[in-house]
Motif scaffolding. Structure first.
Motif, mmCIF file in Angstrom:
data_model
loop_
_atom_site.group_PDB
_atom_site.id
_atom_site.type_symbol
_atom_site.label_atom_id
_atom_site.label_comp_id
_atom_site.label_asym_id
_atom_site.label_seq_id
_atom_site.Cartn_x
_atom_site.Cartn_y
_atom_site.Cartn_z
ATOM 1 N N GLU A 1 25.072 -16.286 -8.563
ATOM 2 C CA GLU A 1 24.273 -15.163 -9.039
ATOM 3 C C GLU A 1 23.001 -14.895 -8.231
ATOM 4 O O GLU A 1 22.270 -13.952 -8.512
ATOM 5 N N ALA A 2 22.720 -15.712 -7.233
ATOM 6 C CA ALA A 2 21.423 -15.663 -6.551
ATOM 7 C C ALA A 2 21.067 -14.278 -6.018
ATOM 8 O O ALA A 2 19.898 -13.878 -6.069
ATOM 9 N N TYR A 3 22.045 -13.534 -5.529
ATOM 10 C CA TYR A 3 21.746 -12.264 -4.860
ATOM 11 C C TYR A 3 22.116 -11.038 -5.691
ATOM 12 O O TYR A 3 22.311 -9.956 -5.142
ATOM 13 N N TYR A 4 22.174 -11.191 -7.002
ATOM 14 C CA TYR A 4 22.401 -10.018 -7.851
ATOM 15 C C TYR A 4 21.256 -9.008 -7.685
ATOM 16 O O TYR A 4 21.452 -7.815 -7.824
ATOM 17 N N LEU A 5 20.061 -9.507 -7.421
ATOM 18 C CA LEU A 5 18.913 -8.675 -7.044
ATOM 19 C C LEU A 5 18.442 -9.145 -5.678
ATOM 20 O O LEU A 5 18.291 -10.343 -5.442
ATOM 21 N N HIS A 6 18.216 -8.203 -4.770
ATOM 22 C CA HIS A 6 17.866 -8.593 -3.402
ATOM 23 C C HIS A 6 17.201 -7.415 -2.697
ATOM 24 O O HIS A 6 17.109 -6.314 -3.247
ATOM 25 N N PHE A 7 16.752 -7.647 -1.481
ATOM 26 C CA PHE A 7 16.237 -6.589 -0.619
ATOM 27 C C PHE A 7 17.373 -6.114 0.293
ATOM 28 O O PHE A 7 18.061 -6.939 0.901
ATOM 29 N N SER B 1 15.971 4.004 8.919
ATOM 30 C CA SER B 1 15.805 2.784 9.708
ATOM 31 C C SER B 1 16.281 1.549 8.934
ATOM 32 O O SER B 1 16.004 1.401 7.746
ATOM 33 N N LYS B 2 16.984 0.671 9.648
ATOM 34 C CA LYS B 2 17.442 -0.586 9.052
ATOM 35 C C LYS B 2 16.285 -1.589 8.911
ATOM 36 O O LYS B 2 16.443 -2.644 8.302
ATOM 37 N N ASP B 3 15.134 -1.274 9.497
ATOM 38 C CA ASP B 3 13.987 -2.177 9.413
ATOM 39 C C ASP B 3 13.259 -2.068 8.085
ATOM 40 O O ASP B 3 12.451 -2.935 7.743
ATOM 41 N N THR B 4 13.502 -0.989 7.360
ATOM 42 C CA THR B 4 12.870 -0.804 6.047
ATOM 43 C C THR B 4 13.828 -1.251 4.962
ATOM 44 O O THR B 4 14.979 -0.809 4.922
ATOM 45 N N ARG B 5 13.344 -2.117 4.088
ATOM 46 C CA ARG B 5 14.203 -2.686 3.048
ATOM 47 C C ARG B 5 13.700 -2.286 1.664
ATOM 48 O O ARG B 5 12.511 -2.047 1.476
ATOM 49 N N TYR B 6 14.631 -2.242 0.720
ATOM 50 C CA TYR B 6 14.315 -1.765 -0.621
ATOM 51 C C TYR B 6 14.915 -2.704 -1.669
ATOM 52 O O TYR B 6 15.862 -3.439 -1.388
ATOM 53 N N LYS C 1 0.828 -1.198 0.000
ATOM 54 C CA LYS C 1 0.000 0.000 0.000
ATOM 55 C C LYS C 1 0.866 1.253 0.000
ATOM 56 O O LYS C 1 1.982 1.257 0.524
ATOM 57 N N HIS C 2 0.334 2.309 -0.591
ATOM 58 C CA HIS C 2 1.047 3.580 -0.678
ATOM 59 C C HIS C 2 1.444 4.078 0.719
ATOM 60 O O HIS C 2 0.645 4.034 1.654
ATOM 61 N N ASN C 3 2.707 4.502 0.823
ATOM 62 C CA ASN C 3 3.256 5.037 2.079
ATOM 63 C C ASN C 3 3.291 4.015 3.221
ATOM 64 O O ASN C 3 3.187 4.370 4.393
ATOM 65 N N THR C 4 3.421 2.744 2.866
ATOM 66 C CA THR C 4 3.635 1.710 3.887
ATOM 67 C C THR C 4 4.924 0.967 3.557
ATOM 68 O O THR C 4 5.480 1.124 2.467
ATOM 69 N N ILE C 5 5.404 0.150 4.499
ATOM 70 C CA ILE C 5 6.665 -0.559 4.283
ATOM 71 C C ILE C 5 6.477 -2.076 4.331
ATOM 72 O O ILE C 5 7.445 -2.807 4.283
#
Length: 352
Positions: free
Chosen positions: A209-215, A224-229, A99-103
């Motif tokens: 190659e597993a982690y070439y894309l990750h959070f 905050s380290k609790d929010t991942r991208y 949802k918009h503006n949520t993590i």
């Protein structure tokens, strides 16, 4: 019996985010240090490499399952079928409903369940499930639908790719400019018509190659380290794609019994304009032949990278004559190909 795409639909959000919108962003290196270039230079370099001028973002009140539902409605209408006759709904995505503006990502119930609910399908024998397969998810969903139909356990499937990547990007990461939102859907079914899926190829490279894309964490160390991208090793992905995707496509073409000269269009996942052009050059170099004009439709310039949605959306645009110099006619041979998180590669040779 052949297995064909009998309907397509897409949902391209109305909200346009141009490159100029990123001039006020604070872009940082992965270690949190400042980038020693002004934003206009960063954006110019980004556009030169990726080809992206603008991208689409979903409305604040729409989630990924909403976009998938809109695309599904259009595919069902295009195929002129009763939705109660669908045996499987396969939904490819990567992050669920954010949802918009949520993590927090929300995948309970599955997006396929939500879309079936929105379509008001009563039939309990219509099986709805999600597939997490990175950017190649929609193509893999089509391959699974093909297998179900060949096995005799389905006659008609709805395969959807939907994503709202704008909600999982780190605004301090230059890669945030790549990603966008959208959805594409297709009806896959058994038919007596000539053509359909002639061959397919899939591979998963996970050893190195597993982690070439990750959070991962934001480039801004104060957040905050609790929010991942969503994070990616851009150079490694680029090299991986160039080293593996052309050969995977060639293997698929060879297994179909056709020649590269039989191919009318090549639909490649819209990740990076320069990367796709390089993949095309290497593919045709394998066959020692020239690249035909207008062989590869592109939408990344105005739609950005919507992950699982890029290929089905691109197909829908071409089928509906929405891209200049691109159209499809009965008997045309096309390629669908993708590469993404996993790292996964897949391809389909398809005859209209």
């Amino acid at each position: 019996m052949n297995i064909k795409i009998t309907g397509t639909g897409s949902y391209i959000p109305d909200t346009i985010e141009k490159n100029d919108a990123f001039h006020e962003h604070t872009f940082l290196n992965t270690d949190g240090s400042a980038i020693n270039y002004p934003n206009n230079v960063i954006i110019e370099k980004f556009q030169a490499i990726t080809g992206i001028v603008e991208r689409r973002y979903a409305k604040d009140h729409h989630n990924s399952s909403d976009l998938g539902f809109f695309a599904a409605e259009r595919a069902i209408a295009d195929a002129k079928i009763d939705p109660e006759t669908i045996d499987y709904i396969i939904v490819a995505h990567n992050f669920g409903d954010v949802k918009h503006n949520t993590i927090q990502s929300d995948m309970l119930p599955s997006l396929a369940t939500r879309i079936k609910h929105s379509l008001r399908i009563k039939n309990p024998k219509c099986i709805a499930y999600d597939i997490l397969f990175g950017c190649p998810g929609w193509i893999e969903g089509v391959i699974q639908a093909n297998a179900f139909i060949k096995a005799g356990i389905a006659k008609r499937c709805l395969v959807i790719g939907t994503e709202t990547l704008s909600r999982v990007v780190d605004k301090h990461d230059r890669d945030a400019m790549i990603f966008s939102d959208g959805a594409g859907a297709t009806i896959i079914e058994a038919t007596e018509d000539e053509g359909g899926i002639l061959a397919h190829e899939t591979a998963s490279y996970t050893y190195d190659e597993a982690y070439y894309l990750h959070f991962g964490n934001s480039n801004n160390p104060t957040l905050s380290k609790d929010t991942r991208y969503i994070k990616m090793e851009g150079r490694k992905i680029y090299e991986f794609a160039l080293n593996h995707v052309p050969q995977a496509i060639k293997t698929c073409i060879d297994n179909s019994g056709l020649d590269i000269k039989d191919v009318k269009k090549i639909f490649i996942h819209q990740a990076n304009e320069k990367m796709d052009e390089a993949i095309l050059k290497r593919l045709y170099r394998l066959y020692r032949t020239e690249i035909p004009e207008h062989i590869m439709p592109m939408s990344i310039q105005t739609l950005g990278n919507s992950s699982v949605a890029t290929v089905p959306t691109l197909l829908d645009l071409v089928r509906n004559n929405k891209l200049e110099n691109h159209n499809l006619s009965k008997g045309d041979v096309v390629i669908f190909a993708s590469v993404g998180a996993g790292m996964h590669i897949n391809a389909i040779v398809y005859k209209y």
